[in-house]
Design an enzyme around this catalytic site. Structure first.
Site: not given
Ligand SMILES: Nc1nc2c(c(=O)[nH]1)N[C@@H](CN(C=O)c1ccc(C(=O)N[C@@H](CCC(=O)O)C(=O)O)cc1)CN2
Ligand SMILES: NCC(=O)N[C@@H]1O[C@H](COP(=O)([O-])[O-])[C@@H](O)[C@H]1O
Length: 221
Positions: A111, A113, A140
């Site tokens: 991923n 982040h 990251s």
């Molecule tokens: N088990 C894991 N799942 C995911 C990870 C991880 O490290 N472990 N990384 C995320 C990516 N991410 C941040 O980088 C991230 C994505 C989504 C959410 C979140 O709160 N999602 C909500 C919905 C939010 C929305 O739809 O806008 C949810 O799933 O209820 C937090 C961090 C990807 N998955």
């Molecule tokens: N938690 C996950 C997250 O926030 N990811 C972030 O979404 C943005 C759009 O990505 P994209 O332009 O590749 O769709 C990027 O900044 C990425 O790091």
């Protein structure tokens, strides 16, 4: 040095600019990968259009059609496994994954982040960085584990926070570095098959990565 292209599946939810960075690097012959499929939980994700323009297979799996996260993840596994990837890349993918999927791809799921982990896990990282008075921020690349944004960090890119920054211009500065960082990390995997050892520690060429590889992505390679 492994010269065979790495088969990957990319998971998206939105604009897909990191997907585009993979496509562009691949088309410049700088990234030896085959993107076998782009899968989105959002049918309206512009990243799907980016994939179609590049001739890449696309699939949509709407998480809202499942009662439980585990059911969504099981269906997602079926889609991903049809493409038989060596690596699964989350690129702007916005669903928290359950251990059902994370354990199935253990060590093969990355991923990006938008923060300097372990700082600022979760969402809205740019606004939070400003609110916290951070003087630097960044992105990251990490292995995905059941712990949200808690997996071993492989590489990071840093940017300064400027005094007149708002969340949008900070996000844009970080995004430029994301588009340099992620393809370079995936190329490591393609060239060296970066992997997790039995203890869950990333190894590159058998060397344990115990601290993030800080990449100066602003420098030419
Ligand atoms: N088990 C894991 N799942 C995911 C990870 C991880 O490290 N472990 N990384 C995320 C990516 N991410 C941040 O980088 C991230 C994505 C989504 C959410 C979140 O709160 N999602 C909500 C919905 C939010 C929305 O739809 O806008 C949810 O799933 O209820 C937090 C961090 C990807 N998955
Ligand atoms: N938690 C996950 C997250 O926030 N990811 C972030 O979404 C943005 C759009 O990505 P994209 O332009 O590749 O769709 C990027 O900044 C990425 O790091």
């Amino acid at each position: 040095m492994n010269q065979s292209p790495l088969a990957v599946v990319v998971l998206i939810s939105g604009g897909g600019s990191n997907l585009q960075a993979f496509i562009d690097a691949q088309q410049r012959a700088e990234l030896p990968i085959i993107i076998r499929s782009v899968i989105s939980n959002n049918a309206d994700a512009y990243g799907l259009e980016r994939a179609r323009r590049a001739g890449i297979a696309t699939q949509v799996l709407d998480h809202r059609t499942f009662f439980q996260r585990e059911q969504f993840d099981a269906a997602l596994i079926n889609l991903i496994d049809q493409a038989a990837p060596e690596l699964v890349l989350l690129a702007g993918f916005m669903r928290i994954l359950t251990p059902v999927l994370v354990n199935h791809y253990d060590g093969r799921l990355l991923n990006i982040h938008p923060s300097l982990l372990p700082k600022l896990r979760g969402l809205h990282t740019h606004a939070r960085a400003l609110a916290n008075g951070e003087v630097e921020h960044g992105a990251s690349i990490h292995f995905v584990t059941a712990e949200l944004d808690g997996g071993p960090v492989i590489a990071q890119a840093r940017v300064p926070v400027l005094k007149d920054d708002d969340a949008n211009c900070l996000a844009a500065r970080v995004l430029i570095q994301e588009h340099r960082l992620y393809p370079r990390v995936v190329r490591w995997f393609a060239q060296r098959r970066l992997q997790l050892n039995a203890a869950g520690i990333p190894e590159l060429d058998g060397v344990k990565i115990t601290t993030p590889l800080l990449l100066d992505v602003t420098a030419p390679e």
